[in-house]
Design a protein around this motif. Sequence first.
Motif, mmCIF file in Angstrom:
data_model
loop_
_atom_site.group_PDB
_atom_site.id
_atom_site.type_symbol
_atom_site.label_atom_id
_atom_site.label_comp_id
_atom_site.label_asym_id
_atom_site.label_seq_id
_atom_site.Cartn_x
_atom_site.Cartn_y
_atom_site.Cartn_z
ATOM 1 N N HIS A 182 -9.422 0.976 -8.148
ATOM 2 C CA HIS A 182 -8.837 -0.462 -8.003
ATOM 3 C C HIS A 182 -8.415 -0.959 -9.085
ATOM 4 O O HIS A 182 -9.004 -0.927 -10.469
ATOM 5 C CB HIS A 182 -10.035 -1.316 -7.770
ATOM 6 N N GLN A 183 -7.270 -1.496 -9.334
ATOM 7 C CA GLN A 183 -6.485 -2.097 -10.334
ATOM 8 C C GLN A 183 -6.261 -0.917 -11.583
ATOM 9 O O GLN A 183 -6.458 -1.238 -12.639
ATOM 10 C CB GLN A 183 -6.937 -3.236 -10.676
ATOM 11 N N PHE A 225 4.893 -5.376 -11.755
ATOM 12 C CA PHE A 225 4.491 -5.177 -10.695
ATOM 13 C C PHE A 225 5.425 -5.152 -9.352
ATOM 14 O O PHE A 225 6.695 -5.492 -9.492
ATOM 15 C CB PHE A 225 3.331 -6.171 -10.372
ATOM 16 N N GLU A 226 5.208 -4.442 -8.355
ATOM 17 C CA GLU A 226 5.913 -3.947 -7.345
ATOM 18 C C GLU A 226 6.334 -5.491 -6.755
ATOM 19 O O GLU A 226 7.156 -5.658 -5.830
ATOM 20 C CB GLU A 226 5.303 -3.056 -6.234
ATOM 21 N N PHE A 247 0.019 3.768 -8.788
ATOM 22 C CA PHE A 247 -0.756 2.911 -7.759
ATOM 23 C C PHE A 247 -1.603 1.972 -8.497
ATOM 24 O O PHE A 247 -2.281 2.404 -9.431
ATOM 25 C CB PHE A 247 -1.657 4.072 -6.977
ATOM 26 N N HIS A 248 -1.720 0.561 -7.991
ATOM 27 C CA HIS A 248 -2.888 -0.312 -8.367
ATOM 28 C C HIS A 248 -3.699 -0.680 -7.851
ATOM 29 O O HIS A 248 -4.870 -0.712 -8.363
ATOM 30 C CB HIS A 248 -1.824 -1.501 -8.998
ATOM 31 N N SER A 249 -3.522 -1.246 -6.637
ATOM 32 C CA SER A 249 -4.324 -1.819 -5.758
ATOM 33 C C SER A 249 -4.077 -1.723 -4.187
ATOM 34 O O SER A 249 -2.860 -1.648 -3.851
ATOM 35 C CB SER A 249 -4.674 -3.217 -5.991
ATOM 36 N N ARG A 289 -3.806 -12.939 -6.375
ATOM 37 C CA ARG A 289 -2.391 -13.304 -6.336
ATOM 38 C C ARG A 289 -1.984 -12.539 -5.369
ATOM 39 O O ARG A 289 -2.612 -11.763 -4.523
ATOM 40 C CB ARG A 289 -1.702 -12.900 -7.595
ATOM 41 N N ASP A 290 -0.669 -12.298 -5.026
ATOM 42 C CA ASP A 290 -0.081 -11.467 -3.981
ATOM 43 C C ASP A 290 -0.471 -10.038 -4.212
ATOM 44 O O ASP A 290 -0.923 -9.678 -5.431
ATOM 45 C CB ASP A 290 1.483 -11.557 -4.000
ATOM 46 N N LEU A 291 -0.478 -9.245 -3.394
ATOM 47 C CA LEU A 291 -0.816 -7.910 -3.472
ATOM 48 C C LEU A 291 0.150 -7.183 -4.471
ATOM 49 O O LEU A 291 1.260 -7.129 -4.396
ATOM 50 C CB LEU A 291 -0.633 -7.210 -2.162
ATOM 51 N N GLN A 292 -0.375 -6.533 -5.570
ATOM 52 C CA GLN A 292 -0.093 -5.947 -6.529
ATOM 53 C C GLN A 292 -0.187 -4.514 -6.413
ATOM 54 O O GLN A 292 -0.983 -3.780 -6.992
ATOM 55 C CB GLN A 292 -0.330 -6.455 -7.723
#
Length: 482
Positions: free
Chosen positions: A348-349, A436-437, A459-461, A467-470
């Motif tokens: 995760h993250q 971030f994407e 990959f991040h999360s 916030r919005d999906l990062q």
Amino acid sequence: MLVGCGSLRWNPWYGHLTWEWKRGLRSYLHPLIFAALYKILALLHLDTPWFMAMAPRLLQSVFAAFGDLYLYKLSKCIFSVQVAQWTLFSQLVNWFMFFCITRTLSNSLETVLTVAGLHYWFFAIQSSKGTSVVSKHQAASKQSHPSRKLALLIAALSCAIRPTSAVTWLYVGLLDFIQMKSKCRFVFLEVIPVGAFVLAVTTLLDWWMYGSQVIVPLNFLKFNLFSSGGDYYGTHVFHWYFTQGFPSMIWTFLPLAVCGIVKSREWRISGLIAWVLGVYSILGHKEFRFVLPVLPLALMFSGYCLAAMSQFKRKNLHEKRCLSRLQLSVILLIITNIPMAFYMSLFHQRGTEDVMYYLSKEAQDGRVKSVLFLMPCHSTPYYSTLHYNIPMRFLDCTPSDNQGTLDESDRFLTSPSEFVGAVFGNLSSFSHIVLFESEERHVLHLLLRNSFHEVRRFFHSHFKVDRDLQSSVVIYSQRDVL
């Protein structure tokens, strides 16, 4: 925080000081520990980027191990060996403790010091009650037990690292102060001398490091308590710690903790947990890590409940039925915590760390000249992982004295394309841009117009947090850099 890297002999000191240090809100006591570690690595010629990034985490892991040891000893002091064993099990299995205690946060060290201080405090109390008939001279000496002075010293250090630790020790001290016979002796011969000594040492250290007369605890209280400066980074409802924050941290241990509180009737510790959660609830800005010091105490009650179940198993005639209840509880705790602990710690993250490892390797080969992070402030470990003296720029989020004024981070998230064009204009001064994407699509045309192209995506999360999906972190580089 400024960091040193011996591999860059021509300019060994560089880095970035965040706004907290410019306003004198942080003491240098905690960073000094890791600065000493960096110096040792430099003397041993081990100051490579990899060692400089990993060594602080390993050191904090050693501190965490001492925290586990003192939690065991505290549980043994208050309850029994069996409770201590189950408490240690709870501490090692709990997902949030696994996730957070080994991080180099001041809250992590505060937690270790709090548990160690409470052990010596309660050990002093138990020692003073050890014998029923003693001479007057012996009684007087027991009122000033060495363990209590050591507990006060640890408490003072904890408050020096994080002034909010005073919330915990104010409760602990006042609760026993009411029952003390020699109140003046305790205040004037123990509390004031120890507190004054630690305050003097840390204040002199901060004056030397800041280069001016700065009283960190006073500045900290002014900003966080009197001016509610922490609210700048978001607020939660009053009951958040009770209904969402702390239950998420203790997770499936919560029913066992409640059971342990009721069965043990150890109201001093359970009252301390409620006190800390209640006081922190008054503040608008809330974070999980703020109440980390009382999580081990709650897990101690889980250990009490598990120990009670194991004792009940031995005494009850229906041994198989009781054994299965204990086994099911242990299995449930393991399958609901261990996978979550590994997922949150390993997956995760993780993109913001992976990107810094990548940039560090690229910098070693001379392919990174300067970096712009178009992402919310402090998203990456920054120089603490890069460890090369390369110009880097991230979006500032220093609190403004004028309410309603948006910082760079908020302005970018509100309107990414317009912000980049207005603030940075020509992006050619940067060799790499990280974002971030979720914001990539908004500034993609600007990146392509300035001859940037994607080089890596990490990959991040899997899900959004605040916030919005990062979902991923993307690196763009100018074509002539490669």
